[in-house]
Design a protein around this motif. Structure first.
Motif, PDB file in Angstrom:
ATOM      1  N   THR A   1       3.035 -20.879   4.231  1.00  0.00           N
ATOM      2  CA  THR A   1       2.086 -20.170   3.368  1.00  0.00           C
ATOM      3  C   THR A   1       2.466 -18.700   3.238  1.00  0.00           C
ATOM      4  N   SER A   2       2.798 -18.088   4.357  1.00  0.00           N
ATOM      5  CA  SER A   2       3.187 -16.670   4.335  1.00  0.00           C
ATOM      6  C   SER A   2       4.419 -16.452   3.462  1.00  0.00           C
ATOM      7  N   GLU A   3       5.409 -17.312   3.594  1.00  0.00           N
ATOM      8  CA  GLU A   3       6.629 -17.188   2.795  1.00  0.00           C
ATOM      9  C   GLU A   3       6.343 -17.359   1.307  1.00  0.00           C
ATOM     10  N   LEU A   4       5.478 -18.321   0.960  1.00  0.00           N
ATOM     11  CA  LEU A   4       5.165 -18.537  -0.444  1.00  0.00           C
ATOM     12  C   LEU A   4       4.395 -17.358  -1.031  1.00  0.00           C
ATOM     13  N   ILE A   5       3.465 -16.818  -0.289  1.00  0.00           N
ATOM     14  CA  ILE A   5       2.698 -15.664  -0.771  1.00  0.00           C
ATOM     15  C   ILE A   5       3.617 -14.471  -0.992  1.00  0.00           C
ATOM     16  N   ILE A   6       4.562 -14.276  -0.085  1.00  0.00           N
ATOM     17  CA  ILE A   6       5.536 -13.192  -0.256  1.00  0.00           C
ATOM     18  C   ILE A   6       6.393 -13.438  -1.494  1.00  0.00           C
ATOM     19  N   ALA A   7       6.840 -14.684  -1.690  1.00  0.00           N
ATOM     20  CA  ALA A   7       7.668 -15.023  -2.851  1.00  0.00           C
ATOM     21  C   ALA A   7       6.902 -14.851  -4.161  1.00  0.00           C
ATOM     22  N   LEU A   8       5.591 -15.077  -4.114  1.00  0.00           N
ATOM     23  CA  LEU A   8       4.770 -14.923  -5.320  1.00  0.00           C
ATOM     24  C   LEU A   8       4.377 -13.474  -5.577  1.00  0.00           C
ATOM     25  N   GLY A   9       4.677 -12.601  -4.652  1.00  0.00           N
ATOM     26  CA  GLY A   9       4.378 -11.188  -4.822  1.00  0.00           C
ATOM     27  C   GLY A   9       2.995 -10.789  -4.345  1.00  0.00           C
ATOM     28  N   GLY A  10       2.334 -11.665  -3.646  1.00  0.00           N
ATOM     29  CA  GLY A  10       1.018 -11.341  -3.093  1.00  0.00           C
ATOM     30  C   GLY A  10      -0.033 -12.379  -3.433  1.00  0.00           C
ATOM     31  N   THR A  11      -1.255 -12.040  -3.101  1.00  0.00           N
ATOM     32  CA  THR A  11      -2.399 -12.933  -3.291  1.00  0.00           C
ATOM     33  C   THR A  11      -2.913 -12.847  -4.728  1.00  0.00           C
ATOM     34  N   PRO A  12      -3.861 -13.694  -5.108  1.00  0.00           N
ATOM     35  CA  PRO A  12      -4.420 -13.637  -6.467  1.00  0.00           C
ATOM     36  C   PRO A  12      -5.138 -12.325  -6.785  1.00  0.00           C
ATOM     37  N   ASP A  13      -5.470 -11.545  -5.773  1.00  0.00           N
ATOM     38  CA  ASP A  13      -6.146 -10.259  -5.981  1.00  0.00           C
ATOM     39  C   ASP A  13      -5.162  -9.126  -6.290  1.00  0.00           C
ATOM     40  N   ASN A  14      -3.889  -9.336  -6.028  1.00  0.00           N
ATOM     41  CA  ASN A  14      -2.873  -8.303  -6.200  1.00  0.00           C
ATOM     42  C   ASN A  14      -2.365  -8.316  -7.650  1.00  0.00           C
ATOM     43  N   PRO A  15      -2.517  -7.217  -8.397  1.00  0.00           N
ATOM     44  CA  PRO A  15      -2.064  -7.182  -9.791  1.00  0.00           C
ATOM     45  C   PRO A  15      -0.557  -7.399  -9.959  1.00  0.00           C
ATOM     46  N   GLU A  16       0.220  -7.174  -8.907  1.00  0.00           N
ATOM     47  CA  GLU A  16       1.673  -7.368  -8.977  1.00  0.00           C
ATOM     48  C   GLU A  16       2.077  -8.825  -8.694  1.00  0.00           C
ATOM     49  N   SER A  17       1.142  -9.645  -8.329  1.00  0.00           N
ATOM     50  CA  SER A  17       1.428 -11.028  -7.957  1.00  0.00           C
ATOM     51  C   SER A  17       1.592 -11.916  -9.184  1.00  0.00           C
ATOM     52  N   ARG A  18       2.423 -12.920  -9.036  1.00  0.00           N
ATOM     53  CA  ARG A  18       2.612 -13.907 -10.096  1.00  0.00           C
ATOM     54  C   ARG A  18       1.334 -14.715 -10.323  1.00  0.00           C
ATOM     55  N   ILE A  19       0.491 -14.823  -9.297  1.00  0.00           N
ATOM     56  CA  ILE A  19      -0.734 -15.624  -9.396  1.00  0.00           C
ATOM     57  C   ILE A  19      -1.983 -14.750  -9.572  1.00  0.00           C
ATOM     58  N   TYR A  20      -1.794 -13.524 -10.024  1.00  0.00           N
ATOM     59  CA  TYR A  20      -2.924 -12.614 -10.235  1.00  0.00           C
ATOM     60  C   TYR A  20      -3.937 -13.251 -11.179  1.00  0.00           C
ATOM     61  N   ARG A  21      -5.180 -13.306 -10.735  1.00  0.00           N
ATOM     62  CA  ARG A  21      -6.325 -13.864 -11.468  1.00  0.00           C
ATOM     63  C   ARG A  21      -6.285 -15.379 -11.630  1.00  0.00           C
ATOM     64  N   PHE A  22      -5.327 -16.066 -11.038  1.00  0.00           N
ATOM     65  CA  PHE A  22      -5.279 -17.529 -11.131  1.00  0.00           C
ATOM     66  C   PHE A  22      -6.142 -18.205 -10.074  1.00  0.00           C
ATOM     67  N   GLY A  23      -6.433 -17.511  -9.007  1.00  0.00           N
ATOM     68  CA  GLY A  23      -7.120 -18.151  -7.884  1.00  0.00           C
ATOM     69  C   GLY A  23      -6.098 -18.808  -6.960  1.00  0.00           C
ATOM     70  N   TRP A  24      -6.603 -19.435  -5.913  1.00  0.00           N
ATOM     71  CA  TRP A  24      -5.702 -20.008  -4.915  1.00  0.00           C
ATOM     72  C   TRP A  24      -5.196 -21.391  -5.290  1.00  0.00           C
ATOM     73  N   PHE A  25      -5.824 -22.062  -6.231  1.00  0.00           N
ATOM     74  CA  PHE A  25      -5.383 -23.402  -6.614  1.00  0.00           C
ATOM     75  C   PHE A  25      -4.851 -23.350  -8.038  1.00  0.00           C
TER      76      PHE A  25
END
Length: 143
Positions: free
Chosen positions: A83-107
């Motif tokens: 999980t940690s590796e995937l979150i790092i690869a995605l650029g962060g959590t859904p709350d991080n504007p720099e993340s690939r999953i920004y505003r998508f939620g966890w699923f």
């Protein structure tokens, strides 16, 4: 095997890699709904099989139980690392504007593999084995 195939499909074919841009939405949700009865049947069958086959010798049963608990701990460590590796690869959590999953939620299509992977497959089945052992021990009053 069919249940494992479902986990494999979701992890490898319906999870978008972090470096790929996806605009199609989460197609994995269709496979998850399709395989949900298979997953549940697999867990129920595993539970019933363990409950019926638990050895009547309490030492062996306790040994299997402790081995299963140790397996759960190791799998949870592996899941945490994955999980940690995937979150790092995605650029962060859904709350991080720099993340690939920004505003998508966890699923979403990028995080299907957080929930459906080899580690979670084995963890859910080992937990089912533990519950089957506990149920058999309660029935046989081995504790």
């Amino acid at each position: 095997m069919f249940s494992f195939f479902g986990f494999y499909l979701i992890e490898h074919f319906f999870t978008v890699k972090p470096h790929v841009v996806s605009g199609n939405g989460n197609l994995g949700i269709l496979v998850i709904f399709l395989f949900t009865p298979v997953f549940i049947s697999s867990w129920v069958y595993t539970f019933k099989l363990v409950k019926a086959k638990v050895v009547k010798d309490s030492k062996i049963t306790i040994g299997i139980f402790l081995f299963a608990l140790a397996g759960c701990v190791l799998l949870m460590i592996a899941i945490h690392d994955y999980t940690s590796e995937l979150i790092i690869a995605l650029g962060g959590t859904p709350d991080n504007p720099e993340s690939r999953i920004y505003r998508f939620g966890w699923f979403n299509q990028y995080t299907n593999s957080l929930y459906f992977n080899v580690y979670t497959f084995f963890l859910t089945h080992i937990i089912t084995v533990i519950l089957g052992i506990l149920s058999a021990m309660r029935k046989a009053k081995l504790y």
